[in-house]
Design a protein around this motif. Structure first.
Motif, PDB file in Angstrom:
ATOM      1  N   LEU A 144     -72.083  63.255  12.819  1.00 43.45           N
ATOM      2  CA  LEU A 144     -70.620  63.193  12.838  1.00 43.45           C
ATOM      3  C   LEU A 144     -70.029  64.568  13.114  1.00 43.45           C
ATOM      4  O   LEU A 144     -70.422  65.554  12.492  1.00 43.45           O
ATOM      5  CB  LEU A 144     -70.090  62.686  11.498  1.00 43.45           C
ATOM      6  N   SER A 145     -69.052  64.600  14.020  1.00 50.80           N
ATOM      7  CA  SER A 145     -68.377  65.852  14.333  1.00 50.80           C
ATOM      8  C   SER A 145     -66.889  65.698  14.028  1.00 50.80           C
ATOM      9  O   SER A 145     -66.324  64.618  14.187  1.00 50.80           O
ATOM     10  CB  SER A 145     -68.580  66.176  15.816  1.00 50.80           C
ATOM     11  N   MET A 155     -64.623  62.214   7.022  1.00 46.29           N
ATOM     12  CA  MET A 155     -66.082  62.107   6.872  1.00 46.29           C
ATOM     13  C   MET A 155     -66.447  61.546   5.499  1.00 46.29           C
ATOM     14  O   MET A 155     -67.433  60.822   5.354  1.00 46.29           O
ATOM     15  CB  MET A 155     -66.730  63.465   7.087  1.00 46.29           C
ATOM     16  N   VAL A 173     -73.690  66.479   9.716  1.00 52.20           N
ATOM     17  CA  VAL A 173     -72.258  66.705   9.950  1.00 52.20           C
ATOM     18  C   VAL A 173     -72.004  68.128  10.448  1.00 52.20           C
ATOM     19  O   VAL A 173     -72.718  69.062  10.105  1.00 52.20           O
ATOM     20  CB  VAL A 173     -71.416  66.449   8.671  1.00 52.20           C
ATOM     21  N   THR A 183     -69.498  69.684   2.314  1.00 51.66           N
ATOM     22  CA  THR A 183     -70.498  68.653   2.589  1.00 51.66           C
ATOM     23  C   THR A 183     -71.227  68.267   1.307  1.00 51.66           C
ATOM     24  O   THR A 183     -71.409  67.083   1.012  1.00 51.66           O
ATOM     25  CB  THR A 183     -71.508  69.189   3.634  1.00 51.66           C
ATOM     26  N   VAL A 195     -77.070  64.090   3.330  1.00 50.92           N
ATOM     27  CA  VAL A 195     -75.962  64.527   4.188  1.00 50.92           C
ATOM     28  C   VAL A 195     -76.176  66.017   4.438  1.00 50.92           C
ATOM     29  O   VAL A 195     -76.188  66.817   3.499  1.00 50.92           O
ATOM     30  CB  VAL A 195     -74.582  64.304   3.539  1.00 50.92           C
ATOM     31  N   TYR A 197     -75.361  69.627   6.560  1.00 50.87           N
ATOM     32  CA  TYR A 197     -74.365  70.368   7.320  1.00 50.87           C
ATOM     33  C   TYR A 197     -75.037  71.264   8.358  1.00 50.87           C
ATOM     34  O   TYR A 197     -75.971  72.009   8.038  1.00 50.87           O
ATOM     35  CB  TYR A 197     -73.524  71.228   6.366  1.00 50.87           C
TER      36      TYR A 197
END
Ligand code: B1M
Length: 213
Positions: A144-145, A155, A173, A183, A195, A197
């Motif tokens: 995801l950006s 997000m 992300v 994050t 998740v 970063y």
């Protein structure tokens, strides 16, 4: 102006006149990714600063984005390609409400040049679309950006919706509005899986490689 200053100024001025010969010249000195991360990014940072000070309007920033995109498109064939077996499949998207895609598309290039199969869903991708694509594509991870402050919050929502849908593959992300801390403290608690970063596209590749090992 030096070559590096000229490269930055094409982005700042939003002009392509003379760009390609200078990119050719730059390739004699630097590897392609360094041309992007160095002078071209420097130009983009200046665009961001001027935009923030109301010294540029959106239409002008769009022209700068066009120059960046044209440069990346020109440099892409010169990037190192790692023709190994497919290491994994990754869904990639800019989150809902956000149109910024230069960084995301750079992530796509770097990952696909290094053995990943990328399904790029584009910009403004709502969680529902991500969930549907996940079911169709069965990826190993989701990227995801987002560049806007509200995208960081989006997000969190996206992670919640993915979790509700029973999805727990690792999420990668990245994007300007995000931090490692956000994050960890805000997105991770809302999700069942990892998740992670990434500060830039190469960092994203390192993380993907660690995951696939
Ligand atoms: Co916009 N914009 N913009 N913009 N824009 C920013 C982000 C902003 C910081 C500028 C500023 O005010 N200083 C600001 C955000 C403010 C905030 O929320 N805090 C902003 C704003 C306000 C807006 C609008 C709201 C303006 C308006 O309409 N009034 C609007 C938003 C529209 C929307 O999204 N709904 C808008 C629109 C636009 C344009 C369309 C004109 C254009 C985008 C064109 C396009 O992408 N196709 C644009 C641009 C170009 C920028 C700046 C100037 C540059 C962004 C960029 O492309 N950088 C930006 C200022 C800045 O960032 N300095 C700004 C180059 C790119 C390679 O870097 O995307 O950061 P980046 O990606 C990096 C890393 O972040 C990371 O890797 C990349 C490098 O390797 N990364 C990932 C990114 N995604 C990743 C995903 C990963 C891993 C790493 O894993 C999945």
């Amino acid at each position: 102006l030096s070559l590096e200053e000229r490269l930055a100024s094409y982005v700042v001025e939003g002009t392509k006149e003379g760009l390609i010969p200078d990119l050719e010249e730059a390739l004699k000195k630097y590897p392609p990714l360094q041309v992007i991360n160095g002078p071209l990014m420097k130009g983009m940072e200046e665009v961001g600063r001027l935009f923030n000070n109301n010294e540029l309007i959106v239409a002008e920033v769009l022209q700068s984005a066009e120059v960046m995109k044209a440069s990346v498109a020109y440099l892409e064939p010169f990037m190192e390609k790692n023709e190994s077996a497919v290491k994994g499949k990754i869904l990639l998207a800019t989150v809902k409400g956000d149109v910024h895609d230069i960084g995301k598309n750079l992530v796509e290039i770097i990952l696909s040049n290094n053995g990943y199969q990328i399904v790029n869903l584009g910009i403004k991708v709502p969680p529902e679309q991500l969930i549907q694509a996940f079911r169709e594509e069965k990826p190993d991870a989701i990227g995801l950006s987002g560049l806007l402050v509200k995208s960081a919050q989006q997000m969190v929502v996206t992670a919640q919706d993915l979790k509700t849908a029973g999805i727990d593959v690792p999420i990668l992300v990245g994007g300007a509005a995000l931090t490692r801390k956000f994050t960890k403290t805000r997105i991770l608690p809302e999700y069942d899986g990892l998740v992670l970063y990434a500060k830039d596209a190469m960092d994203g590749l390192d993380i993907a490689n660690k995951l696939s090992d």
